[in-house]
Design an enzyme around this catalytic site. Structure first.
Site, PDB file in Angstrom:
ATOM      1  N   HIS A 171       0.760  -1.177  -0.019  1.00 51.83           N
ATOM      2  CA  HIS A 171       0.204   0.179  -0.087  1.00 51.83           C
ATOM      3  C   HIS A 171       0.969   1.323   0.000  1.00 51.83           C
ATOM      4  CE1 HIS A 171      -3.928  -1.828   1.630  1.00 51.83           C
ATOM      5  NE2 HIS A 171      -3.160  -2.737   0.930  1.00 51.83           N
ATOM      6  N   CYS A 208      -6.331   1.888   5.849  1.00 49.23           N
ATOM      7  CA  CYS A 208      -7.118   0.869   5.976  1.00 49.23           C
ATOM      8  C   CYS A 208      -6.623   0.377   7.493  1.00 49.23           C
ATOM      9  CB  CYS A 208      -6.783  -0.486   5.023  1.00 49.23           C
ATOM     10  SG  CYS A 208      -5.077  -1.076   5.119  1.00 49.23           S
ATOM     11  N   GLU A 221       0.848   3.967   2.011  1.00 52.21           N
ATOM     12  CA  GLU A 221       1.249   4.293   3.088  1.00 52.21           C
ATOM     13  C   GLU A 221       2.453   3.356   3.706  1.00 52.21           C
ATOM     14  OE1 GLU A 221      -3.386   4.267   3.555  1.00 52.21           O
ATOM     15  OE2 GLU A 221      -1.552   3.177   2.199  1.00 52.21           O
ATOM     16  N   CYS A 227      -2.685  -0.568   7.494  1.00 55.64           N
ATOM     17  CA  CYS A 227      -1.707   0.402   7.386  1.00 55.64           C
ATOM     18  C   CYS A 227      -1.990   1.695   8.645  1.00 55.64           C
ATOM     19  CB  CYS A 227      -2.271   1.693   6.031  1.00 55.64           C
ATOM     20  SG  CYS A 227      -1.736   0.596   4.652  1.00 55.64           S
TER      21      CYS A 227
END
Length: 156
Positions: free
Chosen positions: A57, A87, A59, A90
């Site tokens: 992801h 999410c 992040e 993260c």
């Protein structure tokens, strides 16, 4: 609009540029940057498909780059800017990295874990809580996502 809001928009535009890279690469268009001492020390965009890695992801990639830059797993004086509400994975990484401030654009009612569905980053049961500022460039951050998924549905 206050000076602080303009400052957040400046940094969010850089995170949005990362989201645009993801869009061009056929990835869900989410971008993130980590700012320390008025400099970007980590950046990332979703690379889940390219790397075939469910943890890739935006992040996570930005946090890893920032930790490498600082030589520390603790990003104590940093701010994370991300185009979509993080999410649960993260959000957990944000807490573990001790990031004090999170600024995000669009909310994620289906998977958001920083205010929408869950609020991991401000859970009083954890040993670190994060200041959250949401809605910075929200419309633009939402639009690139809806456009991406609309085009994806048309091609499938």
């Amino acid at each position: 609009m206050g000076l602080l809001q303009l400052n957040h928009e400046y940094w969010m535009r850089l995170a949005f540029a990362e989201a645009e890279k993801a869009y061009r690469e056929g990835e869900v268009p989410v971008g993130a940057i980590v700012v320390f001492d008025n400099s970007v020390i980590g950046k990332g965009h979703n690379q889940i498909e390219a790397l075939q890695d469910p943890t890739a992801h935006a992040e996570m990639l930005a946090i890893t780059a920032a930790a490498n830059f600082l030589g520390s797993r603790r990003l104590l004086d940093c701010t994370l800017y991300v185009t979509l509400e993080p999410c649960a994975m993260c959000a957990g990484a944000i807490v573990l990295a001790r990031i004090p401030k999170l600024v995000y654009g669009a909310t994620d009612p289906k998977a958001g874990a920083c205010q929408s569905l869950f609020n991991i980053v401000q859970d009083k049961r954890l040993n670190h809580r994060v200041e959250v500022i949401s809605g910075v460039m929200e419309q633009k951050c939402s639009l690139i996502l809806s456009d991406f998924f609309q085009k994806l549905r048309k091609t499938n």
